[in-house]
Motif scaffolding. Sequence first.
Motif, PDB file in Angstrom:
ATOM      1  N   ALA A 135       2.927  12.394   2.831  1.00 13.80           N
ATOM      2  CA  ALA A 135       1.261  12.420   3.301  1.00 13.80           C
ATOM      3  C   ALA A 135       0.763  11.361   2.536  1.00 13.80           C
ATOM      4  O   ALA A 135      -0.169  10.619   3.250  1.00 13.80           O
ATOM      5  CB  ALA A 135       0.921  13.734   2.900  1.00 13.80           C
ATOM      6  N   TYR A 136       0.920  11.088   1.316  1.00 13.54           N
ATOM      7  CA  TYR A 136       0.391   9.963   0.783  1.00 13.54           C
ATOM      8  C   TYR A 136       0.839   8.585   1.325  1.00 13.54           C
ATOM      9  O   TYR A 136      -0.069   7.873   1.481  1.00 13.54           O
ATOM     10  CB  TYR A 136       0.960  10.016  -0.806  1.00 13.54           C
ATOM     11  CG  TYR A 136       0.492   8.726  -1.518  1.00 13.54           C
ATOM     12  CD1 TYR A 136      -0.891   8.891  -2.435  1.00 13.54           C
ATOM     13  CD2 TYR A 136       1.345   7.575  -1.499  1.00 13.54           C
ATOM     14  CE1 TYR A 136      -1.297   7.602  -2.893  1.00 13.54           C
ATOM     15  CE2 TYR A 136       0.701   6.448  -2.380  1.00 13.54           C
ATOM     16  CZ  TYR A 136      -0.421   6.566  -3.061  1.00 13.54           C
ATOM     17  OH  TYR A 136      -0.970   5.433  -3.754  1.00 13.54           O
ATOM     18  N   LYS A 137       2.196   8.345   1.625  1.00  9.86           N
ATOM     19  CA  LYS A 137       2.374   7.298   2.206  1.00  9.86           C
ATOM     20  C   LYS A 137       1.827   6.777   3.644  1.00  9.86           C
ATOM     21  O   LYS A 137       1.420   5.603   3.877  1.00  9.86           O
ATOM     22  CB  LYS A 137       3.926   7.199   2.480  1.00  9.86           C
ATOM     23  CG  LYS A 137       4.630   6.982   1.066  1.00  9.86           C
ATOM     24  CD  LYS A 137       6.257   7.325   1.191  1.00  9.86           C
ATOM     25  CE  LYS A 137       6.825   7.059   0.052  1.00  9.86           C
ATOM     26  NZ  LYS A 137       8.445   7.352  -0.063  1.00  9.86           N
ATOM     27  N   ILE A 138       1.715   7.949   4.419  1.00  9.81           N
ATOM     28  CA  ILE A 138       1.114   7.981   5.844  1.00  9.81           C
ATOM     29  C   ILE A 138      -0.340   7.590   5.567  1.00  9.81           C
ATOM     30  O   ILE A 138      -0.917   6.775   6.364  1.00  9.81           O
ATOM     31  CB  ILE A 138       1.339   9.193   6.440  1.00  9.81           C
ATOM     32  CG1 ILE A 138       2.783   9.469   6.683  1.00  9.81           C
ATOM     33  CG2 ILE A 138       0.518   9.220   7.695  1.00  9.81           C
ATOM     34  CD1 ILE A 138       2.834  10.932   7.449  1.00  9.81           C
ATOM     35  N   LYS A 163       0.920  -1.191   0.053  1.00 11.42           N
ATOM     36  CA  LYS A 163       0.044  -0.010  -0.059  1.00 11.42           C
ATOM     37  C   LYS A 163       0.727   1.510  -0.024  1.00 11.42           C
ATOM     38  O   LYS A 163       0.581   2.296  -0.577  1.00 11.42           O
ATOM     39  CB  LYS A 163      -0.884   0.090   1.338  1.00 11.42           C
ATOM     40  CG  LYS A 163      -2.032  -0.998   0.963  1.00 11.42           C
ATOM     41  CD  LYS A 163      -3.334  -0.647   0.290  1.00 11.42           C
ATOM     42  CE  LYS A 163      -4.154  -1.667   0.449  1.00 11.42           C
ATOM     43  NZ  LYS A 163      -5.247  -1.473  -0.592  1.00 11.42           N
ATOM     44  N   MET A 164       1.828   1.336   0.743  1.00 10.49           N
ATOM     45  CA  MET A 164       2.774   2.547   1.108  1.00 10.49           C
ATOM     46  C   MET A 164       3.536   2.941   0.003  1.00 10.49           C
ATOM     47  O   MET A 164       3.613   4.173  -0.350  1.00 10.49           O
ATOM     48  CB  MET A 164       3.527   2.348   2.273  1.00 10.49           C
ATOM     49  CG  MET A 164       4.051   3.618   2.856  1.00 10.49           C
ATOM     50  SD  MET A 164       5.305   3.357   4.177  1.00 10.49           S
ATOM     51  CE  MET A 164       4.282   3.689   5.676  1.00 10.49           C
ATOM     52  N   VAL A 224      -0.285  18.538   2.930  1.00 11.74           N
ATOM     53  CA  VAL A 224      -0.653  17.472   3.687  1.00 11.74           C
ATOM     54  C   VAL A 224      -1.751  17.015   3.113  1.00 11.74           C
ATOM     55  O   VAL A 224      -2.411  15.863   2.640  1.00 11.74           O
ATOM     56  CB  VAL A 224      -0.808  17.730   5.017  1.00 11.74           C
ATOM     57  CG1 VAL A 224      -1.613  16.764   5.850  1.00 11.74           C
ATOM     58  CG2 VAL A 224       0.643  17.796   5.677  1.00 11.74           C
ATOM     59  N   LYS A 225      -2.790  17.859   2.830  1.00  5.85           N
ATOM     60  CA  LYS A 225      -4.263  17.663   2.248  1.00  5.85           C
ATOM     61  C   LYS A 225      -4.224  16.872   0.986  1.00  5.85           C
ATOM     62  O   LYS A 225      -4.802  16.009   0.467  1.00  5.85           O
ATOM     63  CB  LYS A 225      -5.084  18.983   2.186  1.00  5.85           C
ATOM     64  CG  LYS A 225      -5.695  19.273   3.536  1.00  5.85           C
ATOM     65  CD  LYS A 225      -6.395  20.604   3.300  1.00  5.85           C
ATOM     66  CE  LYS A 225      -6.338  21.574   4.450  1.00  5.85           C
ATOM     67  NZ  LYS A 225      -7.001  21.275   5.858  1.00  5.85           N
ATOM     68  N   LYS A 226      -3.311  17.690   0.043  1.00  4.30           N
ATOM     69  CA  LYS A 226      -3.350  17.176  -1.378  1.00  4.30           C
ATOM     70  C   LYS A 226      -2.758  15.664  -1.408  1.00  4.30           C
ATOM     71  O   LYS A 226      -3.087  14.897  -2.136  1.00  4.30           O
ATOM     72  CB  LYS A 226      -2.428  17.972  -2.186  1.00  4.30           C
ATOM     73  CG  LYS A 226      -2.979  19.468  -2.575  1.00  4.30           C
ATOM     74  CD  LYS A 226      -1.885  20.626  -3.016  1.00  4.30           C
ATOM     75  CE  LYS A 226      -2.721  21.649  -3.361  1.00  4.30           C
ATOM     76  NZ  LYS A 226      -1.542  22.792  -3.680  1.00  4.30           N
TER      77      LYS A 226
END
Lengths: 94, 455
Positions: B250-253, A90-91, B317-319
């Motif tokens: 942020a995507y990964k989190i 996923k990551m 972060v939002k994006k």
Amino acid sequence: MINEDDKFLITIIGTDKIGIVAKITAVLAECKVNIEDIKQSVMQDFFVMFMLAEKSNSPLSFKEIKDALTKTGQEMSMEIWVQKKQIFDKMHTI
Amino acid sequence: MNFFNEDSILETINMIKMHNLDIRTVTLALSLRDCCDVDIRCVGEKIHEKIIKYAKNLKSYADEIEEEYSIPIVNKRIAVTPVSLIGESCKNPDYVYLAKILDKSADEVGIDFIGGFGALVEKGMTKGDELLINSIPEALAQTNKVCSSINLASSKAGINMNAVNKMSDIVKQTAEKTSAQDGIGAAKLVCFCNAPGDNPFMAGAFHGVGEPECALNIGVSGPGVVRAAVEEMPKTADLGEVANTIKKVAYKITTTGELIGRELSEKLSVPFGVIDLSLAPTPAIGDSVAGIFKAMGLEHAGAHGTTAALAMLNDAVKKGGIMASSYVGGLSGAFIPVSEDAEMIDAASKGHLTFDKLEAMTSVCSVGLDMIAIPGDTPKETIAGIIADEMAIGMINKKTTAVRVIPVPGKTVGQTAVYGGLLGEAPIMPVNTLSSSTFVKRGGRIPAPIHSLNN
């Protein structure tokens, strides 16, 4: 059929020594866990080994397998991470 | 098969081990609307029964998943329908009793906090709202895990100044009733503008009236991961590149949070709600939003440029989060609680970070004036002015804003309030001593703003 949910990744990090693979694979055999793939390398002077394992034939729970591996890791003074495979899928993929 | 991407695997492990990546909270949001009754004891029994029914496995299942992915799930929480609505039909309303029921239920299922002891009063109060608000000081003094939030304003309704005045008094009373612990009651009490009904973070979590019977909302965090990623960049990288790096992290989190959330919701047989990606700092070294400002190149939080840095951070972060999940909700952005962030504490203690600068920062952060300790003798009219200012920022900018200030009983500027755990410690910050009294005492409602002519 193999369930993706039964697959997990073992990461072992530490200083290189004799018998790391032997001890870890012995624990996995005892737990009736199949090893699908294995890779080792030396990164920044550390021995790092990755194993993709699969537990569909194991009578043990994930936690029991993880505890057995963690104990063996501690005995060898190696850091050991046991995680379900999906977290990496996923990551790091869009 | 080429499964092993060593760098990706070690990056994930490092994010967890070195940079405090965690699932900050799994919050079971639960409607209590079917718990109304004419008798308060029956309401209490129904609430207790419902919480136990839905949440009995929340902690054990979350612990199991934490084990499977080796990622910490720090808090297990419950958010309920604003309780003012639930106790309102009773002939013998007793909101302190309902707070105790919530606390007892939370204890029994082994969770950390339960939110929703609150009311939505942006346009006016009902009898039940008023009774609940009056009961807050006692309710928070007599419970450990109950959190309270009141929505006082919105972009559509304006600011209910009568409620602002009321709440300024309630904040002071709540702090005074818990004076032995530096007014910790007020740390569990939030005043909102445009409160979201799906926020999993405390103290402001509640289950909104338009929400389903139940849902599992996830809060992920990771300021330490963002800080480390920005720190690794060359000092000459332009801000567009910095924003891009933040988006990737942020995507990964967020993907990690969604994975955990979906798995837990399946185990609990509760629908997945939203994922809230909020950079929520902790007092742990490195796990700091103010640390990200430093990594970006500011000498410390509070320097000129901090508001711009925060605006960029919050937006990036939002994006990144939006790209990772279709169900991003809650507050999603960057939190700037003073007491919970070691670098913010440092900046405030050294006088780099002032109350006024924090207020400016709240116009671009995801929440508001958060966990700020102020002198215990601050007049309630001044607190009303602080709340009104913050509500105005939210109302005009169509965003969520909130106030969680703690007038620390018996303490003043130069001293520190100590709460421990995730709540940390806070230097008492000076507030403006000019009087707001005549203005706030006018009361009434500040009208909702015009939604065109946006200049």
